[in-house]
Scaffold this motif. Sequence first.
Motif, PDB file in Angstrom:
ATOM      1  N   ILE A  19       0.845  -1.197   0.000  1.00 29.45           N
ATOM      2  CA  ILE A  19       0.000   0.000   0.000  1.00 29.45           C
ATOM      3  C   ILE A  19       0.881   1.248   0.000  1.00 29.45           C
ATOM      4  O   ILE A  19       0.637   2.186  -0.761  1.00 29.45           O
ATOM      5  N   ARG A  20       1.914   1.262   0.818  1.00 21.65           N
ATOM      6  CA  ARG A  20       2.842   2.402   0.838  1.00 21.65           C
ATOM      7  C   ARG A  20       3.491   2.610  -0.534  1.00 21.65           C
ATOM      8  O   ARG A  20       3.626   3.732  -1.000  1.00 21.65           O
ATOM      9  N   GLU A  21       3.898   1.522  -1.172  1.00 19.02           N
ATOM     10  CA  GLU A  21       4.522   1.611  -2.486  1.00 19.02           C
ATOM     11  C   GLU A  21       3.543   2.157  -3.528  1.00 19.02           C
ATOM     12  O   GLU A  21       3.922   2.971  -4.373  1.00 19.02           O
ATOM     13  N   ALA A  22       2.288   1.710  -3.471  1.00 15.08           N
ATOM     14  CA  ALA A  22       1.280   2.190  -4.416  1.00 15.08           C
ATOM     15  C   ALA A  22       1.057   3.691  -4.253  1.00 15.08           C
ATOM     16  O   ALA A  22       0.887   4.407  -5.244  1.00 15.08           O
ATOM     17  N   ILE A  23       1.100   4.166  -3.033  1.00 15.78           N
ATOM     18  CA  ILE A  23       0.949   5.601  -2.780  1.00 15.78           C
ATOM     19  C   ILE A  23       2.171   6.347  -3.311  1.00 15.78           C
ATOM     20  O   ILE A  23       2.043   7.362  -3.994  1.00 15.78           O
ATOM     21  N   ALA A  24       3.354   5.832  -3.032  1.00 13.98           N
ATOM     22  CA  ALA A  24       4.594   6.486  -3.465  1.00 13.98           C
ATOM     23  C   ALA A  24       4.696   6.547  -4.990  1.00 13.98           C
ATOM     24  O   ALA A  24       5.210   7.524  -5.541  1.00 13.98           O
ATOM     25  N   ARG A  25       4.200   5.539  -5.663  1.00 10.09           N
ATOM     26  CA  ARG A  25       4.260   5.496  -7.125  1.00 10.09           C
ATOM     27  C   ARG A  25       3.124   6.262  -7.801  1.00 10.09           C
ATOM     28  O   ARG A  25       3.095   6.353  -9.020  1.00 10.09           O
ATOM     29  N   GLY A  26       2.183   6.755  -7.000  1.00  8.86           N
ATOM     30  CA  GLY A  26       1.067   7.497  -7.568  1.00  8.86           C
ATOM     31  C   GLY A  26      -0.066   6.616  -8.060  1.00  8.86           C
ATOM     32  O   GLY A  26      -0.990   7.094  -8.716  1.00  8.86           O
ATOM     33  N   GLN A  27      -0.002   5.330  -7.739  1.00 12.26           N
ATOM     34  CA  GLN A  27      -1.082   4.420  -8.122  1.00 12.26           C
ATOM     35  C   GLN A  27      -2.299   4.620  -7.227  1.00 12.26           C
ATOM     36  O   GLN A  27      -3.419   4.324  -7.643  1.00 12.26           O
ATOM     37  N   LEU A  28      -2.081   5.078  -6.018  1.00  5.84           N
ATOM     38  CA  LEU A  28      -3.157   5.461  -5.099  1.00  5.84           C
ATOM     39  C   LEU A  28      -2.986   6.949  -4.818  1.00  5.84           C
ATOM     40  O   LEU A  28      -1.919   7.383  -4.395  1.00  5.84           O
ATOM     41  N   MET A  29      -4.030   7.686  -5.069  1.00  2.00           N
ATOM     42  CA  MET A  29      -3.986   9.134  -4.899  1.00  2.00           C
ATOM     43  C   MET A  29      -4.854   9.535  -3.708  1.00  2.00           C
ATOM     44  O   MET A  29      -5.746   8.784  -3.303  1.00  2.00           O
ATOM     45  N   PRO A  30      -4.630  10.729  -3.151  1.00  2.00           N
ATOM     46  CA  PRO A  30      -5.496  11.201  -2.074  1.00  2.00           C
ATOM     47  C   PRO A  30      -6.961  11.161  -2.528  1.00  2.00           C
ATOM     48  O   PRO A  30      -7.290  11.573  -3.640  1.00  2.00           O
ATOM     49  N   GLY A  31      -7.786  10.604  -1.685  1.00  2.00           N
ATOM     50  CA  GLY A  31      -9.208  10.484  -2.000  1.00  2.00           C
ATOM     51  C   GLY A  31      -9.586   9.141  -2.596  1.00  2.00           C
ATOM     52  O   GLY A  31     -10.762   8.792  -2.639  1.00  2.00           O
ATOM     53  N   ASP A  32      -8.600   8.370  -3.079  1.00  2.00           N
ATOM     54  CA  ASP A  32      -8.892   7.030  -3.580  1.00  2.00           C
ATOM     55  C   ASP A  32      -9.351   6.157  -2.426  1.00  2.00           C
ATOM     56  O   ASP A  32      -8.886   6.301  -1.297  1.00  2.00           O
ATOM     57  N   GLN A  33     -10.242   5.254  -2.732  1.00  2.00           N
ATOM     58  CA  GLN A  33     -10.796   4.393  -1.696  1.00  2.00           C
ATOM     59  C   GLN A  33     -10.211   2.986  -1.817  1.00  2.00           C
ATOM     60  O   GLN A  33     -10.242   2.387  -2.894  1.00  2.00           O
ATOM     61  N   GLU A  59      -3.088   4.198   9.262  1.00  2.00           N
ATOM     62  CA  GLU A  59      -3.796   5.394   9.729  1.00  2.00           C
ATOM     63  C   GLU A  59      -3.001   6.066  10.854  1.00  2.00           C
ATOM     64  O   GLU A  59      -2.845   7.285  10.871  1.00  2.00           O
ATOM     65  N   ARG A  60      -2.491   5.282  11.754  1.00  2.00           N
ATOM     66  CA  ARG A  60      -1.690   5.807  12.867  1.00  2.00           C
ATOM     67  C   ARG A  60      -0.454   6.542  12.344  1.00  2.00           C
ATOM     68  O   ARG A  60      -0.034   7.555  12.892  1.00  2.00           O
ATOM     69  N   ASP A  61       0.111   6.034  11.240  1.00  2.00           N
ATOM     70  CA  ASP A  61       1.290   6.642  10.641  1.00  2.00           C
ATOM     71  C   ASP A  61       0.943   7.825   9.727  1.00  2.00           C
ATOM     72  O   ASP A  61       1.845   8.457   9.156  1.00  2.00           O
ATOM     73  N   GLY A  62      -0.337   8.121   9.577  1.00  2.00           N
ATOM     74  CA  GLY A  62      -0.758   9.250   8.751  1.00  2.00           C
ATOM     75  C   GLY A  62      -0.792   8.966   7.264  1.00  2.00           C
ATOM     76  O   GLY A  62      -0.883   9.873   6.453  1.00  2.00           O
ATOM     77  N   VAL A  63      -0.729   7.687   6.901  1.00  4.40           N
ATOM     78  CA  VAL A  63      -0.733   7.298   5.491  1.00  4.40           C
ATOM     79  C   VAL A  63      -2.160   7.198   4.958  1.00  4.40           C
ATOM     80  O   VAL A  63      -2.426   7.549   3.814  1.00  4.40           O
ATOM     81  N   LEU A  64      -3.070   6.718   5.792  1.00  2.65           N
ATOM     82  CA  LEU A  64      -4.475   6.545   5.412  1.00  2.65           C
ATOM     83  C   LEU A  64      -5.385   7.312   6.359  1.00  2.65           C
ATOM     84  O   LEU A  64      -5.003   7.589   7.492  1.00  2.65           O
ATOM     85  N   VAL A  65      -6.570   7.573   5.878  1.00  5.60           N
ATOM     86  CA  VAL A  65      -7.654   8.080   6.711  1.00  5.60           C
ATOM     87  C   VAL A  65      -8.805   7.109   6.548  1.00  5.60           C
ATOM     88  O   VAL A  65      -9.211   6.813   5.419  1.00  5.60           O
ATOM     89  N   THR A  66      -9.295   6.576   7.655  1.00  4.66           N
ATOM     90  CA  THR A  66     -10.398   5.635   7.568  1.00  4.66           C
ATOM     91  C   THR A  66     -11.682   6.296   8.042  1.00  4.66           C
ATOM     92  O   THR A  66     -11.653   7.207   8.886  1.00  4.66           O
ATOM     93  N   ARG A  67     -12.774   5.844   7.453  1.00  6.10           N
ATOM     94  CA  ARG A  67     -14.102   6.312   7.845  1.00  6.10           C
ATOM     95  C   ARG A  67     -14.962   5.096   8.098  1.00  6.10           C
ATOM     96  O   ARG A  67     -15.350   4.431   7.133  1.00  6.10           O
ATOM     97  N   PRO A  68     -15.251   4.790   9.359  1.00 11.21           N
ATOM     98  CA  PRO A  68     -16.049   3.591   9.683  1.00 11.21           C
ATOM     99  C   PRO A  68     -17.372   3.589   8.915  1.00 11.21           C
ATOM    100  O   PRO A  68     -18.062   4.609   8.826  1.00 11.21           O
ATOM    101  N   GLY A  69     -17.657   2.434   8.331  1.00  9.60           N
ATOM    102  CA  GLY A  69     -18.898   2.266   7.601  1.00  9.60           C
ATOM    103  C   GLY A  69     -18.871   2.801   6.183  1.00  9.60           C
ATOM    104  O   GLY A  69     -19.809   2.608   5.425  1.00  9.60           O
ATOM    105  N   ALA A  70     -17.780   3.441   5.790  1.00  9.58           N
ATOM    106  CA  ALA A  70     -17.720   4.013   4.447  1.00  9.58           C
ATOM    107  C   ALA A  70     -16.746   3.270   3.532  1.00  9.58           C
ATOM    108  O   ALA A  70     -16.552   3.658   2.390  1.00  9.58           O
ATOM    109  N   GLY A  71     -16.125   2.222   4.051  1.00  9.64           N
ATOM    110  CA  GLY A  71     -15.156   1.492   3.243  1.00  9.64           C
ATOM    111  C   GLY A  71     -13.821   2.198   3.194  1.00  9.64           C
ATOM    112  O   GLY A  71     -13.650   3.283   3.707  1.00  9.64           O
TER     113      GLY A  71
END
Length: 71
Positions: A19-33, A59-71
């Motif tokens: 997941i970290r690698e996908a973010i670093a490579r731009g495969q996962l962008m802010p707002g992607d679910q 999430e604890r490391d600030g890489v993701l933001v989770t929203r319970p019930g929203a996937g």
Amino acid sequence: FQIDVGSRKPIYRQLADQIREAIARGQLMPGDQLPTVRQMAKDIVVNPNTVARVYAELERDGVLVTRPGAG
């Protein structure tokens, strides 16, 4: 995401690193679910608790933001 069951690296670490690698490579962008915990666990055939651990760690490391019930 794929898990190598023959790897010495723990499953949760493999997933977190991918997941970290996908973010670093731009495969996962802010707002992607990402898939829900249950869906990810089903897709890569691991225990849902493993996926929940990864999501919580990222999430604890600030890489993701989770929203319970929203996937």
